[in-house]
Design an enzyme around this catalytic site. Sequence first.
Site, mmCIF file in Angstrom:
data_model
loop_
_atom_site.group_PDB
_atom_site.id
_atom_site.type_symbol
_atom_site.label_atom_id
_atom_site.label_comp_id
_atom_site.label_asym_id
_atom_site.label_seq_id
_atom_site.Cartn_x
_atom_site.Cartn_y
_atom_site.Cartn_z
ATOM 1 N N HIS A 63 0.828 -1.199 0.000
ATOM 2 C CA HIS A 63 0.000 0.000 0.000
ATOM 3 C C HIS A 63 0.869 1.259 0.000
ATOM 4 C CE1 HIS A 63 -3.246 -2.612 2.153
ATOM 5 N NE2 HIS A 63 -3.240 -2.806 0.841
ATOM 6 N N TYR A 133 -0.950 1.675 13.509
ATOM 7 C CA TYR A 133 -0.418 2.665 12.580
ATOM 8 C C TYR A 133 -0.617 4.069 13.133
ATOM 9 C CZ TYR A 133 -1.025 -1.104 9.099
ATOM 10 O OH TYR A 133 -0.981 -2.287 8.409
#
Length: 201
Positions: A63, A133
Amino acid sequence: MDFRRLKVAGAVEFRFPSFPDERGSFTSALMESHFIEAVGRRPFPIGQVSYTRSRRGVVRGIHYTATPPGCAKFVHCPAGRALDMVVDLRVGSPTWGVWDTVEFDPESPKAVYIPVGVGHAVLALEDDTIIAYLLSTEYVAENELSVSVFSPGIDLPIPAEPAPLRSVRDREAPSVDQALADGTLPEFTRCAALEEASAGP
């Protein structure tokens, strides 16, 4: 806290201590002074904090975020085990196409700093693996892009067993070469400028 600069320019692995006692343990994944020492600037202002929970064999990625706006990431694994992978997708980077890995496990806690424009993938090595994250920008679906973890020439260390479990988006993602031809990969100098702009005051 200790750190290692990864093969991908600007990406850093942080190793930090865990302090166990009869209650459990205490761990600090991010300390500003150590981040400054390793990266050369203060941590980016946080735009979003997210986490994933994955079963064994789940692969997420590769990603990256359209640049601009770009997105820097600080990633760690509070529970479970995972193989974290960073891939330099920044066109014009001195390490373009280079990748490196960090194994997350509870015995030796680690985190990874992922600069703007660098691709990220993760493989869960056991059930109920959590990846946390810290992101410099908020999630906007149309800005989030993906290239295949099985792109020719990249050769990420993803085992055949158990069969990798991927989202439809990741299964249908183009190869790195196709994304390069399509002009969707980020440009290194623009990423660097956004990286500087995103640094804390």
